[in-house]
Design a protein around this motif. Structure first.
Motif, PDB file in Angstrom:
ATOM      1  N   THR A  21       0.850  -1.192   0.000  1.00  0.00           N
ATOM      2  CA  THR A  21       0.000   0.000   0.000  1.00  0.00           C
ATOM      3  C   THR A  21       0.889   1.246   0.000  1.00  0.00           C
ATOM      4  O   THR A  21       1.957   1.242   0.603  1.00  0.00           O
ATOM      5  CB  THR A  21      -0.901   0.090   1.259  1.00  0.00           C
ATOM      6  OG1 THR A  21      -0.070   0.134   2.408  1.00  0.00           O
ATOM      7  CG2 THR A  21      -1.858  -1.075   1.358  1.00  0.00           C
ATOM      8  N   VAL A  22       0.419   2.289  -0.670  1.00  0.00           N
ATOM      9  CA  VAL A  22       1.091   3.595  -0.593  1.00  0.00           C
ATOM     10  C   VAL A  22       0.410   4.342   0.539  1.00  0.00           C
ATOM     11  O   VAL A  22      -0.796   4.546   0.509  1.00  0.00           O
ATOM     12  CB  VAL A  22       0.934   4.379  -1.907  1.00  0.00           C
ATOM     13  CG1 VAL A  22       1.493   5.794  -1.763  1.00  0.00           C
ATOM     14  CG2 VAL A  22       1.648   3.657  -3.038  1.00  0.00           C
ATOM     15  N   TRP A  23       1.147   4.709   1.562  1.00  0.00           N
ATOM     16  CA  TRP A  23       0.495   5.398   2.689  1.00  0.00           C
ATOM     17  C   TRP A  23       0.755   6.890   2.680  1.00  0.00           C
ATOM     18  O   TRP A  23       0.067   7.632   3.354  1.00  0.00           O
ATOM     19  CB  TRP A  23       0.850   4.758   4.024  1.00  0.00           C
ATOM     20  CG  TRP A  23       2.312   4.717   4.346  1.00  0.00           C
ATOM     21  CD1 TRP A  23       3.201   3.766   3.970  1.00  0.00           C
ATOM     22  CD2 TRP A  23       3.048   5.676   5.092  1.00  0.00           C
ATOM     23  NE1 TRP A  23       4.449   4.070   4.435  1.00  0.00           N
ATOM     24  CE2 TRP A  23       4.385   5.242   5.143  1.00  0.00           C
ATOM     25  CE3 TRP A  23       2.718   6.870   5.746  1.00  0.00           C
ATOM     26  CZ2 TRP A  23       5.384   5.954   5.789  1.00  0.00           C
ATOM     27  CZ3 TRP A  23       3.720   7.569   6.397  1.00  0.00           C
ATOM     28  CH2 TRP A  23       5.033   7.103   6.410  1.00  0.00           C
ATOM     29  N   GLN A  24       1.733   7.329   1.888  1.00  0.00           N
ATOM     30  CA  GLN A  24       1.916   8.769   1.715  1.00  0.00           C
ATOM     31  C   GLN A  24       2.534   9.033   0.357  1.00  0.00           C
ATOM     32  O   GLN A  24       3.454   8.328  -0.058  1.00  0.00           O
ATOM     33  CB  GLN A  24       2.802   9.335   2.810  1.00  0.00           C
ATOM     34  CG  GLN A  24       2.614  10.831   2.973  1.00  0.00           C
ATOM     35  CD  GLN A  24       3.266  11.345   4.240  1.00  0.00           C
ATOM     36  OE1 GLN A  24       3.312  10.662   5.250  1.00  0.00           O
ATOM     37  NE2 GLN A  24       3.772  12.548   4.181  1.00  0.00           N
ATOM     38  N   SER A  25       1.998  10.038  -0.326  1.00  0.00           N
ATOM     39  CA  SER A  25       2.549  10.421  -1.623  1.00  0.00           C
ATOM     40  C   SER A  25       2.469  11.929  -1.722  1.00  0.00           C
ATOM     41  O   SER A  25       1.375  12.505  -1.680  1.00  0.00           O
ATOM     42  CB  SER A  25       1.718   9.762  -2.732  1.00  0.00           C
ATOM     43  OG  SER A  25       2.111  10.282  -3.972  1.00  0.00           O
ATOM     44  N   GLU A  26       3.621  12.575  -1.790  1.00  0.00           N
ATOM     45  CA  GLU A  26       3.655  14.035  -1.897  1.00  0.00           C
ATOM     46  C   GLU A  26       4.885  14.407  -2.712  1.00  0.00           C
ATOM     47  O   GLU A  26       5.757  13.546  -2.925  1.00  0.00           O
ATOM     48  CB  GLU A  26       3.687  14.669  -0.497  1.00  0.00           C
ATOM     49  CG  GLU A  26       4.877  14.231   0.324  1.00  0.00           C
ATOM     50  CD  GLU A  26       4.825  14.722   1.769  1.00  0.00           C
ATOM     51  OE1 GLU A  26       3.759  14.663   2.374  1.00  0.00           O
ATOM     52  OE2 GLU A  26       5.883  15.155   2.270  1.00  0.00           O
ATOM     53  N   PRO A  27       4.981  15.664  -3.172  1.00  0.00           N
ATOM     54  CA  PRO A  27       6.140  16.027  -3.997  1.00  0.00           C
ATOM     55  C   PRO A  27       7.452  15.667  -3.286  1.00  0.00           C
ATOM     56  O   PRO A  27       7.666  16.047  -2.134  1.00  0.00           O
ATOM     57  CB  PRO A  27       5.995  17.545  -4.169  1.00  0.00           C
ATOM     58  CG  PRO A  27       4.529  17.783  -4.028  1.00  0.00           C
ATOM     59  CD  PRO A  27       4.035  16.789  -3.021  1.00  0.00           C
ATOM     60  N   GLY A  28       8.289  14.861  -3.952  1.00  0.00           N
ATOM     61  CA  GLY A  28       9.596  14.514  -3.399  1.00  0.00           C
ATOM     62  C   GLY A  28       9.604  13.346  -2.435  1.00  0.00           C
ATOM     63  O   GLY A  28      10.673  12.966  -1.934  1.00  0.00           O
ATOM     64  N   TYR A  29       8.430  12.744  -2.177  1.00  0.00           N
ATOM     65  CA  TYR A  29       8.406  11.645  -1.199  1.00  0.00           C
ATOM     66  C   TYR A  29       7.273  10.652  -1.502  1.00  0.00           C
ATOM     67  O   TYR A  29       6.144  11.055  -1.775  1.00  0.00           O
ATOM     68  CB  TYR A  29       8.215  12.207   0.222  1.00  0.00           C
ATOM     69  CG  TYR A  29       8.107  11.115   1.261  1.00  0.00           C
ATOM     70  CD1 TYR A  29       9.248  10.484   1.732  1.00  0.00           C
ATOM     71  CD2 TYR A  29       6.868  10.693   1.735  1.00  0.00           C
ATOM     72  CE1 TYR A  29       9.169   9.452   2.651  1.00  0.00           C
ATOM     73  CE2 TYR A  29       6.774   9.665   2.658  1.00  0.00           C
ATOM     74  CZ  TYR A  29       7.934   9.059   3.114  1.00  0.00           C
ATOM     75  OH  TYR A  29       7.844   8.035   4.018  1.00  0.00           O
TER      76      TYR A  29
END
Ligand SMILES: C[S@@+](CC[C@H](N)C(=O)[O-])C[C@H]1O[C@@H](n2cnc3c(N)ncnc32)[C@H](O)[C@@H]1O
Length: 247
Positions: free
Chosen positions: A158-166
């Protein structure tokens, strides 16, 4: 992968992010306030003290703090902020290492009980906390709630966090209750930096049973350090266990 390999000199040097992320005042201050209050005028012992993210401001608040920590490079970083006389640290495994003295508070924060990869080691960790406490003393555990509701049948990540650069990605072995967190940090180049850590995830109910085996009672459980109500939607919890006062 051993914990000593994960918490190496490179990771230790990158760990502190003064003023932001897990070092942001809005993250640190409620935790330090609550722990200072729970210490109740006595001494505190931090399991897996790391670079002293919590211990340094707690000691500055006047609470005497001792630490147990496995990684020498993490302790070396702590030593750039506080000397041995101010915050003594015993190098060893929090599931078995004994620190001198008795404490009114033992605490283990930032999901770190999950770094112990077997149920047996996690139970030993509770027993070790109990061993260090005075009657009526408290053991505080901060831990995330497993996010298995996000894992569709047949899928293992699962992807639990996706933000610019991370991007934060978890891979699961549900048979063994293991999860590996993959933290990808990247910029506009073709290169990404990857940090991986293996964990044994634990449900709050299982944690309570481990506590019971070590002689604790659950005193309070909140969703955060400021005392927000713990609900079915909470992603994390701060659980306070207590050795019943004598008599
Ligand atoms: C996420 S960091 C937390 C550090 C610190 N408590 C904080 O809040 O910033 C995890 C720490 O746990 C330590 N650690 C992992 N397994 C350990 C064990 N079995 N005994 C003692 N320390 C351990 C690592 O070396 C690392 O310093």
């Amino acid at each position: 992968m051993q914990q000593e390999e994960i918490w190496d000199a490179d990771t230790a040097q990158r760990y502190d992010t003064p003023g932001s992320g897990m070092f942001a005042p809005e993250v640190l201050e409620p935790a330090v306030d609550r722990l200072a209050q729970l210490a109740g005028g006595g001494e505190a012992l931090e399991f897996a003290i790391g670079t002293g993210r919590i211990a340094v401001p707690l000691a500055e608040r006047g609470v005497p703090v001792t630490g147990i920590e496995l990684s020498l490079p993490m302790v070396e970083q702590l030593r750039t902020k506080a000397d041995e006389a101010t915050i003594p640290v015993i190098v060893g495994d929090m599931a078995s290492t004994v620190a001198p003295g008795k404490y009114t508070l033992v605490y283990l924060v930032y999901n770190t009980i999950s770094n112990l990869l077997t149920q047996d080691e996690q139970v030993q960790c509770f027993r070790n906390a109990a061993r260090h406490l005075t009657p009526g003393g408290r053991f505080v555990v901060e831990l995330w709630v497993p996010e298995l509701r996000k894992l569709p049948p047949g899928q293992t990540a699962t992807v639990w966090q996706s933000e610019p650069g991370y991007i934060g990605l978890d891979t699961y072995d549900v048979l063994h209750q293991h999860v590996v967190s993959h933290h990808f940090r990247f910029d506009e180049t073709q290169q990404a930096r990857l940090f991986r850590s293996p964990h044994r995830y634990v449900w709050p109910a299982e944690l309570d049973l481990m506590a019971q085996l070590a002689g604790f009672e659950l005193e309070t459980r909140h969703a955060d350090w400021a005392g927000a109500e713990f609900t079915a939607e909470s992603r994390s919890h701060v659980s306070v266990y207590r050795i019943p006062p004598a008599g």
